[in-house]
Design an enzyme around this catalytic site. Structure first.
Site, mmCIF file in Angstrom:
data_model
loop_
_atom_site.group_PDB
_atom_site.id
_atom_site.type_symbol
_atom_site.label_atom_id
_atom_site.label_comp_id
_atom_site.label_asym_id
_atom_site.label_seq_id
_atom_site.Cartn_x
_atom_site.Cartn_y
_atom_site.Cartn_z
ATOM 1 N N GLY A 35 -63.680 24.184 33.784
ATOM 2 C CA GLY A 35 -64.267 24.840 34.951
ATOM 3 C C GLY A 35 -63.581 26.136 35.301
ATOM 4 O O GLY A 35 -62.832 26.704 34.495
ATOM 5 N N HIS A 38 -65.009 31.935 33.579
ATOM 6 C CA HIS A 38 -64.843 33.391 33.602
ATOM 7 C C HIS A 38 -65.586 33.972 32.413
ATOM 8 O O HIS A 38 -66.304 33.240 31.700
ATOM 9 C CB HIS A 38 -63.349 33.752 33.581
ATOM 10 C CG HIS A 38 -62.575 33.016 32.522
ATOM 11 N ND1 HIS A 38 -62.773 33.233 31.183
ATOM 12 C CD2 HIS A 38 -61.642 32.040 32.618
ATOM 13 C CE1 HIS A 38 -61.968 32.453 30.493
ATOM 14 N NE2 HIS A 38 -61.275 31.703 31.336
ATOM 15 N N HIS A 41 -65.426 32.136 29.073
ATOM 16 C CA HIS A 41 -66.338 30.988 28.957
ATOM 17 C C HIS A 41 -67.780 31.482 28.773
ATOM 18 O O HIS A 41 -68.545 30.914 27.993
ATOM 19 C CB HIS A 41 -66.301 30.130 30.226
ATOM 20 C CG HIS A 41 -65.004 29.450 30.476
ATOM 21 N ND1 HIS A 41 -64.194 29.777 31.534
ATOM 22 C CD2 HIS A 41 -64.374 28.438 29.817
ATOM 23 C CE1 HIS A 41 -63.128 29.000 31.527
ATOM 24 N NE2 HIS A 41 -63.195 28.186 30.489
ATOM 25 N N GLY A 158 -62.700 28.863 22.138
ATOM 26 C CA GLY A 158 -62.236 30.254 22.136
ATOM 27 C C GLY A 158 -60.988 30.413 21.276
ATOM 28 O O GLY A 158 -60.115 29.533 21.236
ATOM 29 N N GLN A 159 -60.899 31.566 20.627
ATOM 30 C CA GLN A 159 -59.746 31.885 19.782
ATOM 31 C C GLN A 159 -58.498 32.124 20.631
ATOM 32 O O GLN A 159 -57.391 32.127 20.138
ATOM 33 C CB GLN A 159 -60.106 33.120 18.937
ATOM 34 C CG GLN A 159 -58.988 33.799 18.208
ATOM 35 C CD GLN A 159 -58.424 32.938 17.085
ATOM 36 O OE1 GLN A 159 -59.081 32.004 16.620
ATOM 37 N NE2 GLN A 159 -57.223 33.263 16.652
ATOM 38 N N ARG A 198 -56.093 30.756 34.577
ATOM 39 C CA ARG A 198 -54.786 30.872 35.237
ATOM 40 C C ARG A 198 -54.493 32.304 35.690
ATOM 41 O O ARG A 198 -53.561 32.514 36.446
ATOM 42 C CB ARG A 198 -53.681 30.359 34.313
ATOM 43 C CG ARG A 198 -53.757 28.844 34.129
ATOM 44 C CD ARG A 198 -52.533 28.260 33.464
ATOM 45 N NE ARG A 198 -52.530 26.820 33.532
ATOM 46 C CZ ARG A 198 -52.841 25.991 32.531
ATOM 47 N NH1 ARG A 198 -53.191 26.491 31.360
ATOM 48 N NH2 ARG A 198 -52.809 24.688 32.702
#
Ligand code: PAF
Length: 516
Positions: A35, A38, A41, A158-159, A198
């Site tokens: 969740g 951003h 995502h 994601g990488q 974060r």
């Protein structure tokens, strides 16, 4: 926010997802998240949207992957905004369970000794695994649970979390999972800081400081471009650069193989340069893949799978050389004719090719300029006479051997895309990205029939399909250059995909710089 997209379905329990799942027959792309979505995502969701009929997102802050000292309790959550973004991006359903629904609370019978999925030890003893013991077991266990519930065709990672990506990829392979993993490139803010949930813990001056991480990685890439190959020199340069920001506490910087995560000491192949650092109480991670030369992309596959269109478009988009092997055979044929040598005179042709200096340079449209012994023959090789004779010349062993060597010499420079039947197996066995581009015979017959109908020809679909099956059999059993899928090739079945989606997918494999 106003959006014309329908509201996504919301599921809170595995049982409701399963009840829905039973009725789905089309391809499902799945984006697991915690969740607080951003742009990083959003890029995964958009990619899933372009490759699947149905897109499912999960939002679950997984307690299994947090240590007691970590930020589980304050992990940012923003369900309303997340749901709105999902709706805007055309997500079909959001799975948003409580820990209880996944059996992760004592009331729901959770026991810390219950079955978990243990990732490969060699992959958890490096990088983030050193300071986050148990974290990756928490990730692989929850990802397995989510995949079992949603049962997607493809899952998107994601990488940015390169270690997580490599570990999940290895897990899917080790467990023979039918789910295809799709790595997606890192999305960055204007400063270079990689998007992360974060980042919201950071104030403005922290954000400015955090940009040093990507600058340090870029500086390392510049060293590689300048010819540095020694791993410790590169790691030291990153450490020194990060040390310019005193508030930044570097946890690790490591150079590892992007797939196995084993340490790399000398850059003789692509290497993942990854780091983690703390700014105050916020832990940030970032990485890039270092390449010593631009990659080679080898695209093999059966006739009618769209290889040449895709290859040309990829060369155009990346500014790579489209290694048009057909043009190479045409060049030799043109020369044989120009020199007045009989097409059947194999001995004379074998001698002639030893004097052949062939060069190919990328053109702006994805095509290439062909020069032979300094003369531009790009146009000359396209005449009907050359077309009529090329198969006779191409069938000769000496010609083929010579041209395969030439193709490999182009490969030494890197930055090329080549298509054929044996590019990934014989010509470029060490290509960084190998694609086996295919589509079912029924789909290829359908595409071919559309071309024929557009040209005004009558079409017998069943016969077309039978011809395609027969051609595949011939191509894979022929003596010279049989069609074969390399063991490490990514199989891309393009049924239901647009050409653009196929091109985007291959480019993201290249930009992720790793093989799934
Ligand atoms: O990357 C994440 O957000 C999480 O680790 C994941 C994959 C959703 C598992 O909890």
């Amino acid at each position: 926010m106003l959006t014309s997209q329908p509201l996504p379905l919301i599921w809170k329990t595995p049982a409701t997802v399963r009840a829905w799942r039973r009725h789905q027959t089309e391809s499902i792309g799945f984006v697991p998240t915690m969740g607080n979505l951003h742009l990083g995502h959003a890029s995964l969701i958009e990619r899933a949207r372009s490759e699947n009929a149905i897109v499912v997102v999960s939002i679950f802050v997984n307690p299994l992957q947090f240590a007691p000292t970590e930020d589980l309790d304050r992990y940012p959550q923003s369900f309303d905004a997340d749901r709105e973004l999902c709706q805007t991006l055309g997500v079909d359903g959001i799975f948003v369970p409580m820990p209880q629904a996944l059996g992760l609370t004592p009331q729901a019978g959770f026991d810390k000794n219950q079955t978990g999925v243990m990732p490969r030890e060699s992959m958890t003893q490096v990088m983030c695994g050193r300071s986050r013991p148990g974290h990756f077991t928490g990730v692989t266990t929850i990802v397995t649970k989510l995949l079992n519930i949603v049962q997607p065709d493809r899952v998107y990672f994601g990488q940015k979390d390169a270690q997580q990506l490599a570990i999940v990829r290895a897990m899917l392979r080790d467990l023979n999972s039918p789910v295809e993993i799709c790595p997606c490139p890192i999305i960055r803010e204007a400063s270079g800081l990689a998007y992360s949930s974060r980042n919201q813990y950071l104030n403005d001056s922290d954000r400015q400081r955090a940009a040093v991480l990507f600058q340090a990685l870029q500086q390392a890439a510049a060293l590689v471009t300048a010819g540095v190959r020694d791993g410790s020199t590169i790691l030291q340069a990153v450490r020194s650069h990060c040390a310019t920001v005193t508030e930044l506490d570097l946890d690790y910087v490591e150079l590892v193989d992007p797939v196995s995560l084993l340490p790399i000491e000398c850059l003789d192949r692509p290497a993942l340069l990854a780091l983690a650092a703390r700014l105050g109480t916020t832990r940030l991670i970032d990485n890039i893949v270092l390449q010593t030369r631009p990659p080679i992309i080898a695209i093999d596959g059966p006739a009618g799978a769209g290889k040449s269109t895709v290859t040309r478009a990829i060369a155009d988009r990346l500014g790579f050389l489209y290694l048009d092997t057909g043009a190479m055979y045409r060049a030799v044929t043109w020369w044989v004719m120009d020199q007045g040598i009989a097409l059947e005179d194999e001995a004379a042709i074998a001698t002639l090719v030893t004097r052949c200096d062939l060069d190919m340079q990328p053109q702006a449209d994805g095509g290439c300029t062909v020069t032979l012994n300094g003369t531009d023959i790009t146009q000359a090789i396209r005449t009907p006479e050359v077309t009529a004779n090329v198969s006779t010349v191409a069938a000769q062993k000496a010609v083929r051997e010579f041209l395969v060597k030439q193709q490999q010499a182009f490969g030494d420079r890197g930055g090329l895309v080549a298509e054929g039947r044996d590019m990934g197996t014989c010509v470029f066995p060490a290509a960084e990205v190998k694609i086996f581009l295919t589509a079912t015979p029924a789909e290829r017959a359908r595409r071919r029939s559309q071309d024929l109908i557009a040209q005004g020809y009558p079409v017998d679909l069943a016969q077309l399909e039978a011809e395609i099956v027969d051609r595949d059999r011939q191509d894979s059993t022929r003596e010279i250059a049989p069609l074969r899928q390399a063991d490490d090739a990514i199989e891309l079945v393009t049924d239901g995909m647009t050409i653009e989606a196929v091109i985007d997918r291959i480019i993201s494999y290249v930009q992720g710089d790793i093989l799934p």
